[in-house]
Design a protein around this motif. Sequence first.
Motif, PDB file in Angstrom:
ATOM      1  N   ALA A 240      26.432  32.503  35.239  1.00  0.00           N
ATOM      2  CA  ALA A 240      26.592  33.976  35.449  1.00  0.00           C
ATOM      3  C   ALA A 240      28.041  34.378  35.983  1.00  0.00           C
ATOM      4  O   ALA A 240      28.265  33.590  37.081  1.00  0.00           O
ATOM      5  CB  ALA A 240      25.631  34.580  36.215  1.00  0.00           C
ATOM      6  N   PHE A 241      29.014  34.649  35.122  1.00  0.00           N
ATOM      7  CA  PHE A 241      30.459  34.770  35.530  1.00  0.00           C
ATOM      8  C   PHE A 241      30.657  36.266  35.944  1.00  0.00           C
ATOM      9  O   PHE A 241      30.332  37.118  35.195  1.00  0.00           O
ATOM     10  CB  PHE A 241      31.285  34.381  34.439  1.00  0.00           C
ATOM     11  N   ILE A 242      31.026  36.740  37.029  1.00  0.00           N
ATOM     12  CA  ILE A 242      31.211  38.019  37.645  1.00  0.00           C
ATOM     13  C   ILE A 242      32.802  38.097  37.178  1.00  0.00           C
ATOM     14  O   ILE A 242      33.720  37.845  37.890  1.00  0.00           O
ATOM     15  CB  ILE A 242      30.921  38.121  39.227  1.00  0.00           C
ATOM     16  N   SER A 243      33.091  38.843  36.218  1.00  0.00           N
ATOM     17  CA  SER A 243      34.396  39.071  35.609  1.00  0.00           C
ATOM     18  C   SER A 243      35.181  40.239  36.309  1.00  0.00           C
ATOM     19  O   SER A 243      36.419  40.342  36.191  1.00  0.00           O
ATOM     20  CB  SER A 243      34.363  39.257  34.063  1.00  0.00           C
ATOM     21  N   ARG A 244      34.291  41.128  36.908  1.00  0.00           N
ATOM     22  CA  ARG A 244      34.855  42.126  37.551  1.00  0.00           C
ATOM     23  C   ARG A 244      34.296  42.803  38.713  1.00  0.00           C
ATOM     24  O   ARG A 244      32.839  42.785  38.586  1.00  0.00           O
ATOM     25  CB  ARG A 244      34.880  43.485  36.551  1.00  0.00           C
ATOM     26  N   LEU A 245      34.697  42.896  39.784  1.00  0.00           N
ATOM     27  CA  LEU A 245      34.065  43.340  41.283  1.00  0.00           C
ATOM     28  C   LEU A 245      34.957  44.701  41.668  1.00  0.00           C
ATOM     29  O   LEU A 245      36.175  44.279  42.060  1.00  0.00           O
ATOM     30  CB  LEU A 245      33.956  42.230  42.031  1.00  0.00           C
ATOM     31  N   ALA A 246      34.451  45.301  41.856  1.00  0.00           N
ATOM     32  CA  ALA A 246      35.316  46.761  42.603  1.00  0.00           C
ATOM     33  C   ALA A 246      34.527  47.421  43.432  1.00  0.00           C
ATOM     34  O   ALA A 246      33.455  47.793  42.989  1.00  0.00           O
ATOM     35  CB  ALA A 246      36.167  47.300  41.536  1.00  0.00           C
ATOM     36  N   VAL A 247      35.242  48.307  44.351  1.00  0.00           N
ATOM     37  CA  VAL A 247      34.713  49.145  45.608  1.00  0.00           C
ATOM     38  C   VAL A 247      35.768  49.984  45.575  1.00  0.00           C
ATOM     39  O   VAL A 247      36.927  49.605  46.018  1.00  0.00           O
ATOM     40  CB  VAL A 247      34.399  48.378  46.739  1.00  0.00           C
ATOM     41  N   ARG A 248      35.380  51.102  45.663  1.00  0.00           N
ATOM     42  CA  ARG A 248      36.326  52.399  45.858  1.00  0.00           C
ATOM     43  C   ARG A 248      36.774  52.225  47.200  1.00  0.00           C
ATOM     44  O   ARG A 248      36.227  51.870  48.418  1.00  0.00           O
ATOM     45  CB  ARG A 248      35.574  53.780  45.876  1.00  0.00           C
ATOM     46  N   SER A 249      37.997  52.657  47.372  1.00  0.00           N
ATOM     47  CA  SER A 249      38.739  52.220  48.737  1.00  0.00           C
ATOM     48  C   SER A 249      38.283  52.861  49.905  1.00  0.00           C
ATOM     49  O   SER A 249      38.247  52.175  51.048  1.00  0.00           O
ATOM     50  CB  SER A 249      40.387  52.752  48.490  1.00  0.00           C
ATOM     51  N   ASP A 250      37.944  54.176  49.855  1.00  0.00           N
ATOM     52  CA  ASP A 250      37.221  54.891  50.982  1.00  0.00           C
ATOM     53  C   ASP A 250      35.782  54.448  51.249  1.00  0.00           C
ATOM     54  O   ASP A 250      35.292  54.768  52.281  1.00  0.00           O
ATOM     55  CB  ASP A 250      37.086  56.335  50.676  1.00  0.00           C
ATOM     56  N   GLN A 251      35.329  53.424  50.613  1.00  0.00           N
ATOM     57  CA  GLN A 251      33.863  52.924  50.709  1.00  0.00           C
ATOM     58  C   GLN A 251      33.842  51.489  51.057  1.00  0.00           C
ATOM     59  O   GLN A 251      32.891  50.735  51.233  1.00  0.00           O
ATOM     60  CB  GLN A 251      33.073  53.112  49.336  1.00  0.00           C
ATOM     61  N   ARG A 252      35.197  50.780  51.388  1.00  0.00           N
ATOM     62  CA  ARG A 252      35.011  49.474  51.649  1.00  0.00           C
ATOM     63  C   ARG A 252      34.676  49.320  53.227  1.00  0.00           C
ATOM     64  O   ARG A 252      34.560  50.113  53.927  1.00  0.00           O
ATOM     65  CB  ARG A 252      36.498  48.916  51.453  1.00  0.00           C
ATOM     66  N   HIS A 253      34.565  47.939  53.614  1.00  0.00           N
ATOM     67  CA  HIS A 253      34.266  47.404  54.930  1.00  0.00           C
ATOM     68  C   HIS A 253      33.031  47.880  55.457  1.00  0.00           C
ATOM     69  O   HIS A 253      32.450  48.081  56.722  1.00  0.00           O
ATOM     70  CB  HIS A 253      35.122  47.815  55.911  1.00  0.00           C
ATOM     71  N   GLN A 254      31.977  47.890  54.487  1.00  0.00           N
ATOM     72  CA  GLN A 254      30.564  48.183  54.682  1.00  0.00           C
ATOM     73  C   GLN A 254      29.760  47.275  53.949  1.00  0.00           C
ATOM     74  O   GLN A 254      28.252  47.350  54.167  1.00  0.00           O
ATOM     75  CB  GLN A 254      30.089  49.623  54.005  1.00  0.00           C
ATOM     76  N   GLY A 255      30.125  46.116  53.475  1.00  0.00           N
ATOM     77  CA  GLY A 255      29.575  45.028  52.728  1.00  0.00           C
ATOM     78  C   GLY A 255      28.870  45.429  51.624  1.00  0.00           C
ATOM     79  O   GLY A 255      28.282  44.489  50.959  1.00  0.00           O
ATOM     80  N   LEU A 256      29.565  46.542  50.881  1.00  0.00           N
ATOM     81  CA  LEU A 256      29.135  46.848  49.577  1.00  0.00           C
ATOM     82  C   LEU A 256      29.412  45.601  48.482  1.00  0.00           C
ATOM     83  O   LEU A 256      28.698  45.513  47.472  1.00  0.00           O
ATOM     84  CB  LEU A 256      29.640  48.063  48.968  1.00  0.00           C
ATOM     85  N   ALA A 257      30.588  45.172  48.545  1.00  0.00           N
ATOM     86  CA  ALA A 257      31.275  43.916  47.799  1.00  0.00           C
ATOM     87  C   ALA A 257      30.045  42.697  47.644  1.00  0.00           C
ATOM     88  O   ALA A 257      29.956  42.354  46.814  1.00  0.00           O
ATOM     89  CB  ALA A 257      32.514  43.596  47.976  1.00  0.00           C
ATOM     90  N   GLN A 258      30.081  42.333  48.846  1.00  0.00           N
ATOM     91  CA  GLN A 258      29.158  41.362  49.122  1.00  0.00           C
ATOM     92  C   GLN A 258      27.725  41.518  48.782  1.00  0.00           C
ATOM     93  O   GLN A 258      27.057  40.487  47.777  1.00  0.00           O
ATOM     94  CB  GLN A 258      29.077  40.831  50.474  1.00  0.00           C
ATOM     95  N   ALA A 259      27.255  42.824  48.940  1.00  0.00           N
ATOM     96  CA  ALA A 259      25.991  43.145  48.210  1.00  0.00           C
ATOM     97  C   ALA A 259      25.692  42.959  46.646  1.00  0.00           C
ATOM     98  O   ALA A 259      25.072  42.531  45.969  1.00  0.00           O
ATOM     99  CB  ALA A 259      25.370  44.461  48.805  1.00  0.00           C
ATOM    100  N   LEU A 260      26.891  43.410  46.108  1.00  0.00           N
ATOM    101  CA  LEU A 260      27.320  43.572  44.558  1.00  0.00           C
ATOM    102  C   LEU A 260      27.195  42.057  44.220  1.00  0.00           C
ATOM    103  O   LEU A 260      26.622  41.808  43.081  1.00  0.00           O
ATOM    104  CB  LEU A 260      28.267  44.121  44.091  1.00  0.00           C
TER     105      LEU A 260
END
Length: 308
Positions: A240-260
Amino acid sequence: MDELTLPAEVLADGLTSRPLTMTDARAVYEVMAAQEQADLGKVEIEEADIVGDWQRPSFDVEESTVGVFDGPTLVAYAEVSASGRGDAGVHPSYRRRGIGTALAAWMPVRTARLGGTIIGSPVPEGSTADRLLESLGWFVRWTSWALALPEGTDIPERPLPEGYAIRTADPEEYPAVLDVVEDAFLEWSVRERSTYDDFLAVTVRRPGFEPWHFRVVTDAAGVIVGCALVQMFEGPPLEAFISRLAVRSDQRHQGLAQALLVDSFARGREHGATRAALSTDSRTGALGLYEKVGMQVVGTWVHRAVDV
């Protein structure tokens, strides 16, 4: 130098050159796979990668590529774009004939004709291609790392903040996904904003795409604030290759990227993947994020470039 072919003195022993077409995608894959096997000991590219890139409406295959042939067999190729991103490969059996040097000379000439001002290409650090481009004066623009979650690694838990959820994107939400991706990537990538049709070409219309590949995180109002794209690489092993990962700038530092990320790992395993992987580079500052969820660096690449 003819802008669409290579000098006659390079094409010794009956070699020929011409612009490529979509029907050459399989042959390009075979050259690139042979090169990766020789340099890395494994193959990381898929034919679908080439098809997806070449079918973008903004990419004119014949205007942007050149191939070197021994009879009917493709033995080397190069491609460029006005945006500055290119690639090239020489089959290991045809190295040390000056073909790589000729392709490196062709790339900036052709890029200038397309309106670009710089051309670069990713190469494994320390590889034959890296040493060649360095000797020709190509400089390092940035460093990239390939990371993997080793087989058998427990997928960590990363709970979402209250009110947030992760799910598969609906097709009517793909424009919103594009906005999140482009807004995030253009914070550090110097290029034109991707069109929706180009985006679809390398994602939804890429061979092998399935709807579950687009993972999105939504806020309490149901608005998409982050996304990940999982692409299944046949391997072996199935990856499983994650080719794109993005979080809106005003929603960062909440762990959303790690959860994704951990959601992508889990969904990949549900569909048979025994390994998860992605790549990042020094422009993003995201290397530490991936290491926090157990990923390990398994390869280093440099993006070498030259002004045109």
